[in-house]
Design an enzyme around this catalytic site. Structure first.
Site, PDB file in Angstrom:
ATOM      1  CB  CYS A 113      -1.218   0.071   1.142  1.00 42.79           C
ATOM      2  SG  CYS A 113      -2.166  -1.244   1.191  1.00 42.79           S
ATOM      3  CG  HIS A 245      -3.221   3.635   1.828  1.00 43.57           C
ATOM      4  ND1 HIS A 245      -3.338   3.285   0.585  1.00 43.57           N
ATOM      5  CD2 HIS A 245      -3.284   2.471   2.513  1.00 43.57           C
ATOM      6  CE1 HIS A 245      -3.984   2.084   0.734  1.00 43.57           C
ATOM      7  NE2 HIS A 245      -3.851   1.445   1.850  1.00 43.57           N
ATOM      8  CG  ASN A 275      -6.331  -0.854   1.223  1.00 40.33           C
ATOM      9  OD1 ASN A 275      -5.644  -0.388   0.345  1.00 40.33           O
ATOM     10  ND2 ASN A 275      -5.777  -1.285   2.351  1.00 40.33           N
TER      11      ASN A 275
HETATM   12  N1  COA Z   1     -18.271  -8.202   9.404  1.00 42.57           N
HETATM   13  C1  COA Z   1     -18.781  -8.164  10.810  1.00 42.57           C
HETATM   14  N2  COA Z   1     -18.090  -8.450  11.761  1.00 42.57           N
HETATM   15  C2  COA Z   1     -16.844  -8.499  11.627  1.00 42.57           C
HETATM   16  C3  COA Z   1     -16.216  -8.186  10.274  1.00 42.57           C
HETATM   17  C4  COA Z   1     -17.247  -8.307   9.324  1.00 42.57           C
HETATM   18  N3  COA Z   1     -16.748  -7.747   7.778  1.00 42.57           N
HETATM   19  N4  COA Z   1     -14.786  -8.446  10.304  1.00 42.57           N
HETATM   20  C5  COA Z   1     -14.589  -8.705  11.732  1.00 42.57           C
HETATM   21  N5  COA Z   1     -15.618  -8.581  12.259  1.00 42.57           N
HETATM   22  C6  COA Z   1     -15.810  -8.857  13.744  1.00 42.57           C
HETATM   23  C7  COA Z   1     -14.611  -9.710  14.450  1.00 42.57           C
HETATM   24  O1  COA Z   1     -14.636 -11.054  14.473  1.00 42.57           O
HETATM   25  C8  COA Z   1     -14.622  -9.161  15.760  1.00 42.57           C
HETATM   26  O2  COA Z   1     -15.732 -10.025  16.559  1.00 42.57           O
HETATM   27  P1  COA Z   1     -15.569 -10.388  18.050  1.00 42.57           P
HETATM   28  O3  COA Z   1     -15.378  -9.458  18.881  1.00 42.57           O
HETATM   29  O4  COA Z   1     -16.710 -11.255  18.311  1.00 42.57           O
HETATM   30  O5  COA Z   1     -14.243 -11.310  17.961  1.00 42.57           O
HETATM   31  C9  COA Z   1     -15.204  -7.674  15.899  1.00 42.57           C
HETATM   32  O6  COA Z   1     -15.760  -7.567  14.437  1.00 42.57           O
HETATM   33  C10 COA Z   1     -14.301  -6.556  15.883  1.00 42.57           C
HETATM   34  O7  COA Z   1     -13.099  -7.134  15.146  1.00 42.57           O
HETATM   35  P2  COA Z   1     -11.626  -5.940  15.234  1.00 42.57           P
HETATM   36  O8  COA Z   1     -10.644  -6.681  14.309  1.00 42.57           O
HETATM   37  O9  COA Z   1     -11.208  -6.011  16.520  1.00 42.57           O
HETATM   38  O10 COA Z   1     -12.494  -4.881  14.573  1.00 42.57           O
HETATM   39  P3  COA Z   1     -11.840  -3.483  14.346  1.00 42.57           P
HETATM   40  O11 COA Z   1     -12.476  -2.554  14.878  1.00 42.57           O
HETATM   41  O12 COA Z   1     -10.257  -3.568  14.748  1.00 42.57           O
HETATM   42  O13 COA Z   1     -12.039  -3.256  12.568  1.00 42.57           O
HETATM   43  C11 COA Z   1     -10.630  -3.517  10.587  1.00 42.57           C
HETATM   44  C12 COA Z   1     -11.299  -4.389  11.769  1.00 42.57           C
HETATM   45  C13 COA Z   1      -9.846  -4.639   9.872  1.00 42.57           C
HETATM   46  C14 COA Z   1     -11.537  -2.740  10.051  1.00 42.57           C
HETATM   47  C15 COA Z   1      -9.759  -2.385  11.351  1.00 42.57           C
HETATM   48  O14 COA Z   1      -8.569  -3.294  12.234  1.00 42.57           O
HETATM   49  C16 COA Z   1      -8.618  -1.981  10.423  1.00 42.57           C
HETATM   50  O15 COA Z   1      -8.947  -1.118   9.716  1.00 42.57           O
HETATM   51  N6  COA Z   1      -7.364  -2.398  10.592  1.00 42.57           N
HETATM   52  C17 COA Z   1      -6.174  -1.946   9.582  1.00 42.57           C
HETATM   53  C18 COA Z   1      -6.589  -2.173   8.326  1.00 42.57           C
HETATM   54  C19 COA Z   1      -5.676  -1.720   7.539  1.00 42.57           C
HETATM   55  O16 COA Z   1      -5.213  -0.526   7.560  1.00 42.57           O
HETATM   56  N7  COA Z   1      -5.094  -2.523   6.486  1.00 42.57           N
HETATM   57  C20 COA Z   1      -4.171  -2.204   5.280  1.00 42.57           C
HETATM   58  C21 COA Z   1      -2.921  -1.470   5.557  1.00 42.57           C
HETATM   59  S1  COA Z   1      -2.610  -1.013   4.161  1.00 42.57           S
END
Ligand code: COA
Length: 318
Positions: A113, A245, A275
């Protein structure tokens, strides 16, 4: 002293659109969860047979048109991509052939990214040293091809697309400074573990520890903002536009707060594109140039964070 100036921008999105509601039919998710946790409403995806080079070509031609530069005038073609058409030749060589150009150096750069800011830094060095006068820099991705469509924690986050800029040699900046970093100690937090290391490539998909990536991304991007401003003796109010980004609206908002910038001065496309990895910054940039928000003379800060981890910034007097 020579500098790189932005001569023109272009971008392209594949026609197929997948909304959050469409995803509800594929994995156990809800439109509301995706919107609230990421800011994403929809994303564009390539269709059967559509490739990274197909997207790159349209974006590149639009950037060349906007710049008033012929493909034959290019002396560098650089594509940032994680999803090239083939192992080799590089997608940059494939694009060179499509543009009808022969002889100039053409290569791909892989920094996930952060690929576009890496590629801008490299092209800028070619221009500053006089090795190139006109450079085409493209970020193009078909990330949907490396998604596990049964994994709700990743497949809802990404989209496909391409963006491009044409850089030209100039007596004044242009690119004021660029700052690149990497730390392979984080290699397991965000990765596609498949590859040729163990023999023939098997199906390979993105795996991510989203929560941990999120935390490191926010603090790292805060640091890169400080580093960029300090290196140039600038204060936060000198930045007119943030072109981040586009991974997650909450990460973007955190960086905007760090800069004390209202969200009206931040180019946001994550809602409509998801993304798109190395394509996200040039896609956002082109959109804001074409709709008249970004104007000549303004100070732009691009920043990105991605797998590796890799991260970086480019400060531009547009
Ligand atoms: N739909 C519904 N629930 C979902 C889900 C989806 N698509 N994806 C994950 N969940 C659930 C998880 O299973 C978790 O459930 P639990 O509490 O029962 O275990 C809950 O949602 C919270 O998950 P978590 O991973 O803690 O959520 P978050 O608030 O961190 O959001 C992301 C997840 C991926 C959106 C976030 O962490 C993120 O944006 N991370 C960085 C991503 C990034 O920048 N990546 C690329 C870099 S270039």
């Amino acid at each position: 002293m020579k500098y790189s100036r932005i001569l023109g921008t272009g971008s392209h999105l594949p026609a197929r659109v997948m909304t959050n509601a469409d995803l509800e039919a594929i994995v156990d998710t809800t439109s509301a969860w995706i919107r609230e946790r990421t800011g994403i409403e929809k994303r564009h995806l390539v269709s059967e047979g559509e490739t990274c080079c197909d997207l790159a070509e349209v974006a590149a031609r639009r950037a060349l048109d906007a710049a008033g530069v012929q493909a034959s005038e290019l002396d560098l073609i650089l594509i940032a991509t994680t999803t090239p058409d083939r192992f080799f030749p590089s997608t940059a060589c494939l694009l060179q052939q499509r543009l009808g150009v022969r002889g100039c150096p053409a290569f791909d750069l892989q920094a996930v990214c952060a690929g576009f800011v890496y590629a801008m830094d490299v092209a800028d060095r070619f221009i500053r040293t006089g090795a190139a006068q006109r450079a085409l820099v493209v970020g193009s991705e078909t990330i949907s091809r490396i998604l596990d469509w049964t994994d709700r924690t990743t497949c809802v986050l990404f989209g496909d697309g391409a963006g491009a800029v044409v850089l030209g040699s100039a007596d004044e900046p242009g690119i004021v400074s660029s700052h690149l970093h990497a730390d392979g100690a984080y290699k397991d937090l965000l990765q596609v573990p498949g590859g040729i290391g163990n023999g023939r490539p098997e199906a390979a998909f993105i795996e991510m520890k989203g929560n941990e990536v999120f935390r490191v991304a926010v603090t790292t991007l805060g640091r890169i903002v400080d580093e960029t401003l300090q290196a140039n003796g600038l204060s936060r109010s000198d930045v007119d536009w943030l072109i981040p980004h586009q991974a997650n609206i909450r990460i973007i908002q955190a960086t905007a707060r760090k800069l004390d910038l209202p969200m009206e001065r931040v180019v946001v496309t994550v809602d409509a594109h998801g993304n798109t990895s190395s394509a996200s910054i040039p896609l956002a940039f082109d959109q804001a140039v074409r709709d008249g928000r970004i104007r000549r003379g303004e100070m732009l800060l691009m920043e990105a964070f991605g797998g590796g981890f890799t991260w970086g910034s480019v400060l531009i007097r547009y």
